[in-house]
Structure formats: structure tokens, C-alpha cells
Design a protein around this motif. Structure first.
Motif, mmCIF file in Angstrom:
data_model
loop_
_atom_site.group_PDB
_atom_site.id
_atom_site.type_symbol
_atom_site.label_atom_id
_atom_site.label_comp_id
_atom_site.label_asym_id
_atom_site.label_seq_id
_atom_site.Cartn_x
_atom_site.Cartn_y
_atom_site.Cartn_z
ATOM 1 N N ASP A 12 0.778 -1.198 0.058
ATOM 2 C CA ASP A 12 -0.181 -0.180 0.118
ATOM 3 C C ASP A 12 0.609 1.072 0.192
ATOM 4 O OD1 ASP A 12 -1.863 -1.350 -0.174
ATOM 5 O OD2 ASP A 12 -2.308 -0.663 2.173
ATOM 6 N N LEU A 13 0.223 2.402 -0.427
ATOM 7 C CA LEU A 13 0.850 3.520 -0.171
ATOM 8 C C LEU A 13 -0.256 4.837 0.140
ATOM 9 C CD1 LEU A 13 3.094 3.427 -4.233
ATOM 10 C CD2 LEU A 13 4.261 3.404 -2.482
ATOM 11 N N LEU A 14 0.696 5.846 1.017
ATOM 12 C CA LEU A 14 -0.786 6.036 1.728
ATOM 13 C C LEU A 14 0.121 7.508 1.641
ATOM 14 C CD1 LEU A 14 -3.338 6.265 3.968
ATOM 15 C CD2 LEU A 14 -1.269 5.993 5.557
ATOM 16 N N ILE A 15 -1.010 8.349 1.578
ATOM 17 C CA ILE A 15 -0.909 10.147 1.383
ATOM 18 C C ILE A 15 -1.722 10.148 2.454
ATOM 19 C CG2 ILE A 15 -1.446 12.176 -0.079
ATOM 20 C CD1 ILE A 15 -2.515 9.879 -2.437
ATOM 21 N N VAL A 16 -0.600 11.527 3.311
ATOM 22 C CA VAL A 16 -1.386 11.592 4.341
ATOM 23 C C VAL A 16 -1.039 12.865 4.112
ATOM 24 C CG1 VAL A 16 -1.551 11.840 6.542
ATOM 25 C CG2 VAL A 16 -1.042 9.750 6.067
ATOM 26 N N THR A 17 -2.115 13.759 4.960
ATOM 27 C CA THR A 17 -1.960 15.507 4.814
ATOM 28 C C THR A 17 -3.531 15.908 5.133
ATOM 29 O OG1 THR A 17 -4.336 15.547 3.111
ATOM 30 C CG2 THR A 17 -1.659 15.677 1.954
ATOM 31 N N TYR A 18 -2.281 16.865 6.399
ATOM 32 C CA TYR A 18 -4.291 18.008 6.588
ATOM 33 C C TYR A 18 -5.050 17.844 5.638
ATOM 34 C CZ TYR A 18 -6.509 20.836 9.630
ATOM 35 O OH TYR A 18 -7.516 21.959 10.814
ATOM 36 N N PRO A 19 -6.181 18.285 5.774
ATOM 37 C CA PRO A 19 -7.103 19.022 4.861
ATOM 38 C C PRO A 19 -7.026 20.132 3.529
ATOM 39 C CG PRO A 19 -8.326 18.058 6.398
ATOM 40 C CD PRO A 19 -7.224 17.702 7.421
ATOM 41 N N LYS A 20 -6.605 20.219 2.635
ATOM 42 C CA LYS A 20 -6.427 21.463 1.682
ATOM 43 C C LYS A 20 -5.009 21.472 1.677
ATOM 44 C CE LYS A 20 -9.176 21.919 -0.208
ATOM 45 N NZ LYS A 20 -10.456 21.356 -1.060
ATOM 46 N N SER A 21 -4.666 20.861 1.812
ATOM 47 C CA SER A 21 -3.170 20.617 1.551
ATOM 48 C C SER A 21 -2.705 20.080 0.431
ATOM 49 C CB SER A 21 -2.709 20.246 2.307
ATOM 50 O OG SER A 21 -2.494 20.634 3.869
ATOM 51 N N GLY A 22 -3.595 19.306 -0.743
ATOM 52 C CA GLY A 22 -3.340 19.152 -1.999
ATOM 53 C C GLY A 22 -2.982 17.309 -2.388
ATOM 54 N N THR A 23 -3.942 16.901 -1.317
ATOM 55 C CA THR A 23 -3.831 15.424 -0.867
ATOM 56 C C THR A 23 -4.409 14.853 -2.877
ATOM 57 O OG1 THR A 23 -5.424 16.350 0.571
ATOM 58 C CG2 THR A 23 -4.933 13.374 0.142
ATOM 59 N N THR A 24 -5.164 15.903 -3.233
ATOM 60 C CA THR A 24 -5.616 15.193 -4.853
ATOM 61 C C THR A 24 -4.356 15.209 -5.531
ATOM 62 O OG1 THR A 24 -7.845 16.057 -3.743
ATOM 63 C CG2 THR A 24 -7.599 15.694 -6.175
ATOM 64 N N TRP A 25 -3.691 16.203 -6.073
ATOM 65 C CA TRP A 25 -2.207 16.618 -6.324
ATOM 66 C C TRP A 25 -1.639 14.979 -6.111
ATOM 67 C CZ3 TRP A 25 0.687 21.531 -5.974
ATOM 68 C CH2 TRP A 25 1.911 21.482 -6.634
ATOM 69 N N MET A 26 -1.027 15.516 -5.164
ATOM 70 C CA MET A 26 -0.516 14.150 -4.897
ATOM 71 C C MET A 26 -1.633 12.365 -5.510
ATOM 72 S SD MET A 26 2.531 12.849 -4.395
ATOM 73 C CE MET A 26 3.032 14.060 -3.517
ATOM 74 N N SER A 27 -2.691 12.955 -4.922
ATOM 75 C CA SER A 27 -2.748 11.420 -5.905
ATOM 76 C C SER A 27 -2.648 11.507 -6.515
ATOM 77 C CB SER A 27 -4.595 11.061 -4.895
ATOM 78 O OG SER A 27 -4.464 11.483 -3.811
ATOM 79 N N GLU A 28 -3.294 12.407 -7.795
ATOM 80 C CA GLU A 28 -2.958 11.908 -9.432
ATOM 81 C C GLU A 28 -1.619 11.325 -10.315
ATOM 82 O OE1 GLU A 28 -5.021 12.065 -13.327
ATOM 83 O OE2 GLU A 28 -5.754 12.121 -11.220
ATOM 84 N N ILE A 29 -1.009 12.279 -8.890
ATOM 85 C CA ILE A 29 0.833 11.734 -9.259
ATOM 86 C C ILE A 29 1.449 10.775 -9.275
ATOM 87 C CG2 ILE A 29 2.849 12.522 -8.882
ATOM 88 C CD1 ILE A 29 1.808 15.027 -8.279
ATOM 89 N N LEU A 30 0.360 9.609 -7.632
ATOM 90 C CA LEU A 30 0.382 8.239 -7.810
ATOM 91 C C LEU A 30 0.427 7.813 -8.733
ATOM 92 C CD1 LEU A 30 1.376 8.142 -3.998
ATOM 93 C CD2 LEU A 30 3.093 7.739 -5.575
ATOM 94 N N ASP A 31 -0.942 7.746 -8.956
ATOM 95 C CA ASP A 31 -2.021 6.968 -9.587
ATOM 96 C C ASP A 31 -1.064 6.663 -11.093
ATOM 97 O OD1 ASP A 31 -4.408 4.909 -9.965
ATOM 98 O OD2 ASP A 31 -4.990 6.943 -10.952
ATOM 99 N N LEU A 32 -0.516 8.309 -11.589
ATOM 100 C CA LEU A 32 0.008 7.656 -13.295
ATOM 101 C C LEU A 32 1.529 7.575 -12.607
ATOM 102 C CD1 LEU A 32 -0.577 12.052 -14.218
ATOM 103 C CD2 LEU A 32 -1.121 9.523 -15.268
#
Length: 290
Positions: free
Chosen positions: A35-55
Motif C-alpha cells: 500500500d502507498l499512503l498519502i496523508v495530509t491535513y485537509p486542503k494541502s494538495g491531497t488530490t494533486w499527490m493522488s493523481e501523481i501517484l496513480d499515474l
């Protein structure tokens, strides 16, 4: 009038009312070694990092990233709202390798992530831009309580009474353990300054070795403009009873320094005081403009 559920407290942390109903399944969640886990406090670029990692895990194949919306491809561990599958349900049904997102503080992360020694990417953002972005998010995300006036929201933010609690405790908690565990600690402001440099750090951290042209493709596919126009990344497919995007888009500005156009002199002084007080006991520092 939409009925907005009140905040509830779980394990000492404020969380969205509907999320609290699924808390036991979050705490008992079984992580897997890859598993790869992305953790952020809300509104800190979570979706950005999610898209990078999925690609990245699909070697830059953007057809694969069109297989579903970002919240289906990178499920949100704590997510639970009526009439939709919960984050834990979606994740349990997914085949490996999973990319998972979470907003949990370090001390509340399910123990299985530590036991399985999962790789964790933590992304932090400066407090002023987080506050402004979170306020607008509260306004449009109907599963949150009413934010009240900006001054009221600011006070609740400083008091740690909004969903996922204190910003300073969150960023400091993960910073403190970053060398003890398999954690890559990144900054939103650094990603804005040089996205390719930070994407390369992520690639090395997860043990991938992609050619330059694939890295460039990932960079181009994850610019703010591209993601804002991508229906599979911009949350435009989420039900309107969860988010009312007519109030504020999910992807609003994606910049550093938006706070300068939003905060009054008095509000900015309050935040400066909060930042100075809260960061007194750490070597963690943030940039407030590019």
C-alpha cells in the motif's frame, strides 16, 4: 435548507458526523505491505499527490487514470456518507497495489500501516492558505457543518474544533516521526516551485525508475490547469448531496499566497501569532509566498 451534520469527536479528534459512524472500521483497517499512503491535513494538495501517484504506479499511462474518478482510484480511508460506499469498503474490495489517502494525525493512523511498514507520503501546506481553502471547502462540502463567518471559522480553526482538529498538531506530529518510519515529508510550496523535482523525489521514494519522458508526462498531466479540466480529477462527478460545486469549485486556485487577497490585517495578525506560538517547539518551518 440542507441539513448539515454536526462535528463528532472520535478518539479525541473532531471528525465529520457521518465519518464517525464508520470509525471502528477505519481503526481496524488492514493495510497491505505494498500500500502507498498519502496523508495530509485537509486542503494541502491531497488530490494533486493522488493523481501523481496513480499515474506513477501505472507508468504514466493516462488511459488507466481515466478508469474512474480520483476518489474511486485513490479512496479516502475515513470517508463515509449515506448512500455511498465507505472508504474502507472500497479499499477492501480493491486489488493491490492500492494508493490510499487519509487526513489522520500520526497517532490515530491504524496500526496495520506501521506493522506492514507501508510507504507514507506526507504533504504539508502553510497554515494561511490551508485556512482560506478549508473555509471555502466547508462552504460547499455539505457533509460539513455550516462554517459561519470567516472570523468564526478562523477561531474554530485556531481552537482545533474543525474536522481533523489542529493544523499545527497534525503537521508537527508527522514531522516528528518522519525519520523513524518510511515517510517522505513534502511541502506544497516546494511542489509549486518545482513540480518535476518533487515528482522525482516521489518516484525514488516508491522505488520506481521511469524514463524522463514519462516523468514529463506525469508533470504535464498533473498541472493545476489540466487537473481542473479533468472530470476524473476535479470532483465534478461527486453527488451534489456531498459537495455543491456551484458554491465553490473543489479545485479553486492551487496557488501559494492566496491568503493575501483573503485575510484582513487583523485576521493575518491573529494567524501570525498562532503560527509563532505553535511552531515554537519545532524546527519545522513554512513559506507563505513563492
Amino acid at each position: 435548507m440542507v441539513n448539515r451534520p454536526p462535528i463528532k469527536i472520535v478518539s479525541g479528534m473532531p471528525i465529520l458526523g457521518p465519518f464517525a459512524e464508520n470509525w471502528e472500521n477505519v481503526q481496524d483497517f488492514e493495510a497491505r505491505e505494498d500500500d502507498l499512503l498519502i496523508v495530509t491535513y485537509p486542503k494541502s494538495g491531497t488530490t494533486w499527490m493522488s493523481e501523481i501517484l496513480d499515474l506513477m504506479i501505472h507508468n504514466g499511462d493516462d488511459m488507466k487514470t481515466q478508469r474512474g474518478a480520483i476518489f474511486q482510484r485513490v479512496p479516502f480511508l475515513e470517508y463515509a456518507v449515506p448512500d455511498m460506499p465507505s472508504g474502507t469498503e472500497i479499499l477492501n474490495a480493491l486489488e493491490s497495489q492500492r494508493v490510499i489517502k487519509s487526513h489522520l494525525p500520526a497517532h490515530l493512523l491504524p496500526g496495520s500501516f506501521w506493522e506492514k511498514q507501508c510507504k507514507i507520503i506526507y504533504l504539508a501546506r502553510n497554515v494561511k492558505d490551508v485556512l482560506v481553502s478549508y473555509y471555502h471547502f466547508y462552504r460547499m462540502a455539505i457533509v460539513h457543518p455550516e462554517p459561519g463567518t470567516f472570523d468564526e471559522f478562523l477561531q474554530n480553526f485556531i481552537d482545533g474544533k474543525i474536522a481533523f482538529g489542529s493544523w499545527s498538531d497534525h503537521v508537527k506530529g508527522w514531522w516528528k516521526i518522519r525519520h523513524q518510519k518510511d515517510i517522505l515529508y513534502l511541502f506544497y510550496e516546494d511542489m509549486l516551485e518545482d513540480p518535476k523535482r518533487e515528482i522525482l523525489k516521489v518516484m525514488k521514494f516508491i522505488g520506481k525508475d521511469l524514463p524522463e519522458e514519462v516523468l514529463e508526462k506525469i508533470h504535464q498531466r498533473t498541472t493545476f490547469k489540466t487537473m481542473k479540466e479533468n472530470h476524473m480529477a476535479n470532483y465534478s462527478t461527486i453527488p451534489s448531496h456531498v459537495m455543491d460545486l456551484s458554491v465553490s469549485p473543489f479545485m479553486r486556485k492551487g496557488i501559494c499566497g492566496d491568503w493575501k487577497d483573503q485575510l484582513t490585517v487583523a485576521q493575518n495578525e491573529i494567524l501570525d501569532e498562532y503560527y509563532k506560538r505553535e511552531m515554537r517547539d519545532t524546527d519545522l518551518t513554512f513559506r507563505f509566498e513563492n
